[in-house]
Design a protein around this motif. Structure first.
Motif: not given
Lengths: 409, 248
Positions: A329-330, A323-326, A320-321
């Protein structure tokens, strides 16, 4: 990623591990249900006691002899004979005490009642015609005492419903004669059932004119002194004014100059209620504190499972990180997941709590109050616990470096 | 970011200048990547090769903004990546880079199309548009009819194609594939390599990390690493692709 999607992701994650999630929720469920039950029991007891105290009468002041504040040497049970019939008469004067609606001086002792071979010992209450109004009691059969009964020292008695049925069974007692402490008296009325109160069983008593009780039944000190003066205020608003008037008048009549050391005590229904509430409140607090501990344990369960979940899904977090999760967001994703766990447990706990209170109140014969606000609070607390115990696992997930997370096997 | 559009073909997309990466393992410092200078232009198809331990994974992490270089600069489409915060790096990964991993890294609980739309979720794209773009990307890799299948219901080759669709869906400037065929049989390998070649033909920049020569053969340029240094950098089929030899 908006909130709705985050919540859906959390829900999916909870559903992906059904058994584990269910067991985690069980902890919250037990805690919430236990808190609801104990608080409900406490509220139920409070409501019952409140109803009993209110059944004593409305806007009632209870004047008793002696000071409850036993500071210094003063007081003690010896000062019990300070209230007199004259005090009661003075209180009933609308000029002196305009906020007083009714005054009922009473003397009360246990005494034997007898009807043709049947004996029954009950509480004999000597009072005036105002008693029924002041104590909010009505007569179901016959009549209550009248002013003439009191002034004419009539040998009449009004029986409580229990007393009447003990003595006369199913028969109509009105018009019959009963001997009260050896004095034959005519039954003129039967009181409506009033239940029990902190002052005793209201349905087991024999009410006679105070003049008759003083002179013919009790004798002695009871001739001039009274045990209790029940005073009814005009209204709830007039209660404190009436309290003032009663206090000042009695101080004057008893020639007491120091108002902090009276030889009588005025108790309001509110003060009785306050005492009762403080007792049930303390009990409820202790019990719900214990129940709260189980909620805490449930919360630790949530934290435990969330930590396992973070460790287990380390690759997912890394992906997820990547793919762009900050980190935010996590963190939010895991917080929401924990909150979903907490809320689901909370909802189940509320359901069990409601069902449990219905069952338990049937079993105990004691009302259990489940208030909507307490239910909402329970749900809020369950979400809060999820969030609180989710913070640490969620920040751990958020802090993971993407490469470490992706590399892990 | 200053320039959201991908640079035109021939413009420098990746510029490494004296970039190095050192890991600390207790008291020992390990130089995973020695100071490296490398330029990859937009529209190139580059294979990075090397044995294990040669630093190609470290290079891949740095190129993918998954890790930050210890020294030197890394400019991606003109922007200096070293100066960016964690949140800005996340945004770069989201918008500029499409990853394809050896392990596919699909989320097992979601159907293919939801896996593909995931980067768009983090980009804040609206739901309807996300689904549309995810389905288009799946169509692009030839899996339009598998969009509702979960990863477990797909073959390895198909899963990797879903991963390629996921990498494509944000229209990134750079497609970064880390041993994408490492877990695939020869048929699926040819399948995925064909797809990457096709994507390159339509103008995408592809950086492929591999240790297999026949996989690297698909690329136009091969950069070989050894002990954390570039040891050779040459066109695969001379004349077919623009290539430049840069040695540190």
């Amino acid at each position: 990623m908006n909130w709705w999607e985050t919540i859906r992701t959390g829900y999916d994650a909870v559903r992906a591990h059904r058994l584990r999630s269910a067991l985690t929720m069980l902890g919250i469920l037990i805690g919430i249900a236990a808190v609801m039950l104990t608080v409900g029991l406490g509220l139920g007891a409070q409501a019952t006691i409140g109803a009993q105290i209110n059944s004593l009468g409305s806007n009632l002041l209870v004047v008793t002899p002696g000071s409850a504040t036993t500071n210094g040497v003063r007081g003690g049970q010896g000062s019990a004979a300070t209230l007199t019939l004259a005090d009661a008469t003075a209180l009933a004067d609308p000029q002196v005490a305009p906020d007083v609606a009714g005054v009922a001086p009473t003397v009360q002792r246990p005494g034997p009642l007898a009807v043709a071979g049947t004996n029954w010992t009950t509480s004999v209450v000597g009072t005036t015609e105002d008693w029924s109004q002041v104590r909010a009691r009505t007569v179901s059969n016959g009549r209550f005492l009248t002013a003439e009964d009191v002034s004419g020292k009539a040998a009449v008695v009004v029986l409580g419903s229990t007393t009447a049925s003990e003595l006369f069974g199913e028969e109509n007692a009105v018009g019959r004669t009963v001997t009260v402490s050896g004095v034959p008296m005519t039954v003129v009325g039967i009181l409506d059932p009033g239940g029990s109160s902190p002052l005793g069983d209201q349905d087991d008593q024999a009410v006679v004119p105070i003049s008759v009780a003083a002179e013919r039944i009790f004798g002695g000190a009871a001739r001039t002194t009274v045990q209790t003066i029940f005073v009814q205020a005009q209204s709830t608003e007039a209660l404190s004014a009436a309290h003032q008037e009663v206090s000042q008048l009695l101080l004057a009549m008893h020639r007491i100059t120091d108002p902090t050391a009276p030889d009588f005590t005025i108790t309001t229904q509110q003060s009785i209620l306050d005492i009762a509430n403080s007792i049930t409140g303390a009990l409820t607090a202790v019990l719900s504190g214990i129940a709260g501990i189980s909620l805490l344990v449930g919360g630790i369960g949530v934290m435990n499972i969330m930590l396992v979940s973070v460790t287990e899904r380390i690759r997912e977090i890394g992906l997820r990180k990547a793919l762009g999760a900050t980190p935010t967001v996590i963190r939010r994703q895991f917080l929401v997941e924990a909150a979903v766990l907490g809320l689901a447990g909370g909802i189940a706990g509320v359901v069990v709590g409601i069902a449990g209170s219905a069952a338990l109140s049937n079993a105990l014969g004691q009302p259990i109050v489940v208030s909507p606000s307490a239910t909402l609070l329970a749900l809020a607390v369950s979400i809060g616990i999820g969030l609180l115990f989710g913070v640490y696992p969620a920040s751990r997930a958020a802090r993971l470096a993407p490469i470490d997370a992706l590399r892990s096997e | 970011m200053s320039s959201p559009a991908a640079p035109a073909t021939g413009e420098p997309l990746i510029e490494l200048d004296g970039t190095s990466k050192t890991y600390r393992s207790g008291e020992i410092e390990v130089a995973a990547l020695r100071p490296t200078t490398l330029r990859i232009d937009s529209g190139e198809f580059v294979a990075i090769m090397g044995p294990s331990g040669s630093g190609k994974s470290t290079l891949m992490n740095v190129l993918g903004c998954l890790d930050v270089a210890t020294a030197g600069t890394y400019r991606l489409a003109g922007a200096d990546v070293g100066a960016l915060s964690e949140v800005e790096l996340a945004e770069i990964r989201n918008r500029r880079i499409g990853f394809v991993f050896q392990q596919f890294n699909l989320l097992a609980s979601m159907p293919a199309w939801r896996n593909v739309e995931l980067p768009l979720c983090y980009a804040g794209v609206a739901r309807a548009e996300r689904r549309e773009r995810a389905l288009a990307a799946l169509d692009r890799v030839g899996l339009a009819d598998r969009s509702d299948h979960r990863p477990g219901e797909l073959s390895g080759g198909q899963q990797q194609r879903v991963a390629v669709a996921r990498a494509l869906v944000t229209e990134p400037a750079l497609l970064l594939a880390d041993e994408p065929t490492g877990n695939l049989d020869s048929t699926a390998t040819a399948d995925v390599l064909g797809l990457l070649t096709e994507l390159h033909a339509t103008g995408r920049t592809v950086v492929l990390i591999t240790h297999e020569d026949d996989v690297a053969a698909a690329a136009g340029r091969v950069v070989r690493l050894h002990d954390g240094t570039v040891v050779s950098d040459e066109p695969n089929r001379p004349g077919a692709h623009r290539a430049r030899k840069v040695l540190s």
